[in-house]
Motif scaffolding. Structure first.
Motif, PDB file in Angstrom:
ATOM      1  N   SER A   1       0.857  -1.188   0.000  1.00 11.47           N
ATOM      2  CA  SER A   1       0.000   0.000   0.000  1.00 11.47           C
ATOM      3  C   SER A   1       0.891   1.235   0.000  1.00 11.47           C
ATOM      4  O   SER A   1       1.728   1.409   0.894  1.00 11.47           O
ATOM      5  CB  SER A   1      -0.911  -0.002   1.227  1.00 11.47           C
ATOM      6  OG  SER A   1      -0.141  -0.028   2.422  1.00 11.47           O
ATOM      7  N   CYS A   2       0.710   2.084  -1.004  1.00  2.41           N
ATOM      8  CA  CYS A   2       1.536   3.282  -1.136  1.00  2.41           C
ATOM      9  C   CYS A   2       1.201   4.284  -0.045  1.00  2.41           C
ATOM     10  O   CYS A   2       0.041   4.420   0.372  1.00  2.41           O
ATOM     11  CB  CYS A   2       1.336   3.911  -2.513  1.00  2.41           C
ATOM     12  SG  CYS A   2       1.867   2.861  -3.883  1.00  2.41           S
TER      13      CYS A   2
ATOM     14  N   THR B   1       3.486   0.610 -12.323  1.00  7.22           N
ATOM     15  CA  THR B   1       4.160   1.037 -11.095  1.00  7.22           C
ATOM     16  C   THR B   1       3.911   2.519 -10.832  1.00  7.22           C
ATOM     17  O   THR B   1       3.588   2.922  -9.702  1.00  7.22           O
ATOM     18  CB  THR B   1       5.666   0.755 -11.212  1.00  7.22           C
ATOM     19  OG1 THR B   1       5.868  -0.642 -11.454  1.00  7.22           O
ATOM     20  CG2 THR B   1       6.392   1.159  -9.944  1.00  7.22           C
ATOM     21  N   LEU B   2       4.062   3.339 -11.876  1.00 10.42           N
ATOM     22  CA  LEU B   2       3.805   4.768 -11.714  1.00 10.42           C
ATOM     23  C   LEU B   2       2.331   5.036 -11.401  1.00 10.42           C
ATOM     24  O   LEU B   2       2.012   5.970 -10.643  1.00 10.42           O
ATOM     25  CB  LEU B   2       4.208   5.503 -12.993  1.00 10.42           C
ATOM     26  CG  LEU B   2       5.708   5.507 -13.323  1.00 10.42           C
ATOM     27  CD1 LEU B   2       5.943   6.089 -14.712  1.00 10.42           C
ATOM     28  CD2 LEU B   2       6.496   6.290 -12.288  1.00 10.42           C
TER      29      LEU B   2
ATOM     30  N   VAL C   1      -2.006   8.176  -5.168  1.00  8.06           N
ATOM     31  CA  VAL C   1      -2.073   8.599  -3.762  1.00  8.06           C
ATOM     32  C   VAL C   1      -1.307   9.898  -3.517  1.00  8.06           C
ATOM     33  O   VAL C   1      -1.143  10.298  -2.363  1.00  8.06           O
ATOM     34  CB  VAL C   1      -1.529   7.488  -2.837  1.00  8.06           C
ATOM     35  CG1 VAL C   1      -2.388   6.254  -2.912  1.00  8.06           C
ATOM     36  CG2 VAL C   1      -0.080   7.148  -3.180  1.00  8.06           C
ATOM     37  N   MET C   2      -0.845  10.551  -4.574  1.00  6.07           N
ATOM     38  CA  MET C   2      -0.079  11.794  -4.420  1.00  6.07           C
ATOM     39  C   MET C   2      -1.045  12.976  -4.506  1.00  6.07           C
ATOM     40  O   MET C   2      -1.583  13.283  -5.567  1.00  6.07           O
ATOM     41  CB  MET C   2       1.003  11.870  -5.497  1.00  6.07           C
ATOM     42  CG  MET C   2       2.027  10.749  -5.390  1.00  6.07           C
ATOM     43  SD  MET C   2       3.189  10.688  -6.783  1.00  6.07           S
ATOM     44  CE  MET C   2       4.069  12.216  -6.528  1.00  6.07           C
TER      45      MET C   2
ATOM     46  N   SER D   1      -8.103   9.486 -10.741  1.00  5.86           N
ATOM     47  CA  SER D   1      -7.720   9.343  -9.331  1.00  5.86           C
ATOM     48  C   SER D   1      -6.717  10.397  -8.892  1.00  5.86           C
ATOM     49  O   SER D   1      -6.521  10.592  -7.692  1.00  5.86           O
ATOM     50  CB  SER D   1      -7.135   7.946  -9.093  1.00  5.86           C
ATOM     51  OG  SER D   1      -5.976   7.736  -9.884  1.00  5.86           O
ATOM     52  N   ILE D   2      -6.058  11.091  -9.835  1.00  6.71           N
ATOM     53  CA  ILE D   2      -5.124  12.170  -9.486  1.00  6.71           C
ATOM     54  C   ILE D   2      -5.951  13.457  -9.444  1.00  6.71           C
ATOM     55  O   ILE D   2      -6.124  14.134 -10.457  1.00  6.71           O
ATOM     56  CB  ILE D   2      -3.972  12.255 -10.504  1.00  6.71           C
ATOM     57  CG1 ILE D   2      -3.348  10.876 -10.738  1.00  6.71           C
ATOM     58  CG2 ILE D   2      -2.892  13.206 -10.011  1.00  6.71           C
ATOM     59  CD1 ILE D   2      -2.304  10.849 -11.837  1.00  6.71           C
ATOM     60  N   VAL D   3      -6.416  13.806  -8.270  1.00  9.38           N
ATOM     61  CA  VAL D   3      -7.443  14.836  -8.147  1.00  9.38           C
ATOM     62  C   VAL D   3      -6.923  16.200  -8.583  1.00  9.38           C
ATOM     63  O   VAL D   3      -7.613  16.949  -9.287  1.00  9.38           O
ATOM     64  CB  VAL D   3      -7.957  14.889  -6.696  1.00  9.38           C
ATOM     65  CG1 VAL D   3      -9.066  15.922  -6.566  1.00  9.38           C
ATOM     66  CG2 VAL D   3      -8.450  13.525  -6.260  1.00  9.38           C
TER      67      VAL D   3
END
Length: 587
Positions: free
Chosen positions: A84-85, A202-203, A209-210, A237-239
């Motif tokens: 989990s990142c 992977t990226l 989550v960033m 998902s990258i808000v």
């Protein structure tokens, strides 16, 4: 002679026997220390063998344990725990690459910046005691001398030299808000090495989550159809993502339209030198807008350096018919001709609606004019009775309504007799109430506009002075979006004409193949935007900057001069020259 010889032989035998007998005693006596030494040596050897045997047993046990552990690690049936990142890009990226069994893991480094020069110290004298003293200049440092005795030049400070293998080693460059906090990565740059499916997955896990990430720049990374699809799936998902730059990635399938769907938060997209043809341009045009829907997120689109011809530009222009969000479009260094330029000029000025657009316009108008038309009427109280349908009204109900009307009329007459004034008519009451409702609606609209402006500027009063505004600009933009089909239209020659796109403020058509005909269409659009107005509800100021240099038509042509004369005052960076020297001095 024989006797003497015999006697001599006897004597010799005696002497030999004596000698042997004499030596026998010490020899037997010497056997005891040698035997004891041998026994000691044999004992030591046995002890050493026992010790070595124990060591061998221990080593064998250790190897057995290691082999058991390695078997457990190499067991393909055993599923590893999912990672989990945490938001720390460097730690998450390194761990995920290790779990994917990558031979060489790219380094995560800070993006290189030019070194900053220190500000020169002021030579002003300090107050107080040193007020009248002049500043003493510091002595210049002596130049360095090489072994040959000549002055050696100092190394330059504008760049840093690295070894070629270190320079070309794959790395991920990052920008942070705070370099002491690794979870504040805002920008990611990857340049010049291939990103395959494993690396993109992977990226994807790291980016989702960033929270601070707003820019992704992948230059010449060998993207494919699958990697573009993987990236498109992770964009929602990258808000806080706003800028996506994918220059130098030639994809044969040209599925770039997947990056600007309704769920994508991308506002600035750059696809320069991606080998895009009319196929990719058509898909992007459909993603920008159709009769049923339009993109409401993308603000800037850069398609310079591709292979888009007139047909591709026509498809993009068709997308701009219904799109009222895109503000900047670059089609420089393509293959745009007169047909494509004429279509863009038509979309920017005004255009006739097609049959499908007319049908959709009627639907939009009907839904706006009578919002309760499609709703079913409320059931009456008598609808459930089996003896009588709900539409038939009984005589008792008629009598009750008639009596109530008579009472109301009697009251109004009495009031009129007392006050000496006639009662207002129903139509006047209706008009007054309607006017009040209209005033209230206008006041609400004005307050909403004022609130949005204050929220955009971030101005708050009282306790919330230092806090950021909680208004979301995207949602406000979506709610205030007006479909161009509902705008006012003119009926000319059996067709409905509506005003064109006025939200596009920057257009780059330089280094193409546009001739006199295409430039004339663009000039006509510019003149229409500046002089005519159809009362467009969608608003917009029209084009403020346009680049048309290095086309088939020369820059000294009259059409190009007229375009420059019209657009020069609209340029936000343009400063008109002062008329007189007095005005120049005052300014």
């Amino acid at each position: 002679m024989s006797a003497s010889r015999k006697s001599a032989g006897v004597n010799r035998s005696h002497t030999s026997s004596d000698s042997n007998s004499g030596l026998s005693t010490p020899k037997s006596e010497a056997k005891t220390p040698r035997s004891s030494a041998k026994s000691r040596i044999s004992f030591v050897r046995v002890a050493n063998k026992i010790k070595m045997g124990k060591k061998i047993e221990r080593s064998l046990k250790g190897e057995k344990n290691q082999s058991a552990v390695s078997q457990d690690d190499e067991d393909p049936n055993k599923t590893p725990e999912p990672y989990s990142c945490t938001g720390n890009f460097q730690a998450d990226f390194t761990e995920l690459c290790r779990r994917n069994s990558m031979t060489s893991i790219p380094l995560v480094v800070h993006r290189a910046r030019p070194p900053t020069q220190a500000a020169p110290e002021s030579s002003k004298p300090e107050k107080g005691k040193d007020k009248g003293k002049s500043a003493v200049p510091e002595p210049e440092p002596e130049p360095e001398v090489d072994p040959e005795g000549e002055n050696a030049e100092p190394p330059p400070k504008t760049y840093v030299v690295k070894d070629k293998f270190e320079f070309f080693r794959p790395s991920v460059q990052v920008e942070m808000e705070n370099y002491d906090k690794p979870e504040t990565v805002t920008e990611i740059y990857i340049r010049g090495w291939k990103i395959d499916d494993v690396m993109m997955n992977t990226l994807k896990q790291c980016w989702s989550v960033m929270e601070k990430l707003h820019t992704i720049n992948l230059w010449n990374t060998g993207l494919t159809k699958d990697t573009v699809s993987i990236m498109a799936s992770t964009l929602p998902s990258i808000v806080n993502l706003r800028t996506l730059i994918l220059d130098g990635n030639v994809v044969k399938d040209e599925n770039w339209h997947e990056l600007i769907t309704d769920e994508s938060p991308v506002q600035n997209l750059s696809l320069r030198h991606c080998g895009m043809t009319d196929t990719g341009a058509k898909a992007i045009g459909e993603a920008l807008g159709t009769v049923k829907r339009a993109n409401t997120k993308l603000v800037s689109l850069n398609l310079a350096g591709n292979q888009i011809s007139d047909q591709g530009v026509i498809d993009i222009a068709n997308g701009l018919r219904m799109n009222r969000t895109l503000m900047s479009l670059s089609l420089a260094s393509n293959q745009v001709g007169d047909k494509g330029a004429s279509k863009l000029g038509e979309v920017l000025s005004r255009f006739p609606l097609s049959h499908e657009e007319v049908v959709e316009r009627r639907k939009q108008k009907s839904s706006m004019g009578s919002p309760d038309r499609n709703k079913s009427p409320p059931p009456s109280r008598r609808a459930d009775s089996k003896d009588r349908p709900g539409s038939v009204r009984s005589s008792s109900q008629h009598d009750k309504t008639d009596k109530s009307k008579q009472k109301q009329s009697a009251k109004t007459k009495k009031d009129a007799g007392k006050g000496g004034k006639e009662p207002p008519k129903e139509e006047e009451k209706h008009d007054k109430s309607k006017g009040k409702k209209d005033d209230k609606a206008a006041a609400k609209k004005a307050s909403l506009v004022a609130d949005t402006k204050n929220a955009a500027k971030g101005k708050t009063k009282g306790k919330d002075k230092g806090k950021p505004s909680q208004a979301e600009p995207e949602e406000m933009g979506d709610s205030s979006f007006i479909n161009p089909l509902t705008d006012e239209a003119d009926f000319i020659d059996g067709q409905l004409w509506v005003s064109g796109n006025r939200l596009l403020i920057n257009l780059n058509l330089s280094r193409n193949q546009i001739g006199e005909q295409g430039m004339a269409a663009i000039l006509k659009a510019m003149q229409y935007q500046t002089t005519l107005s159809l009362g467009s509800k969608s608003g917009g100021t029209g084009l403020m900057r346009i680049c048309v240099f290095k086309n088939k038509i020369s820059s000294d042509h009259d059409i190009v001069r007229k375009i420059n004369d019209i657009m020069l005052p609209k340029d936000p960076f343009y400063k008109p020259p002062p008329q007189t020297p007095e005005a120049e001095s005052t300014t």
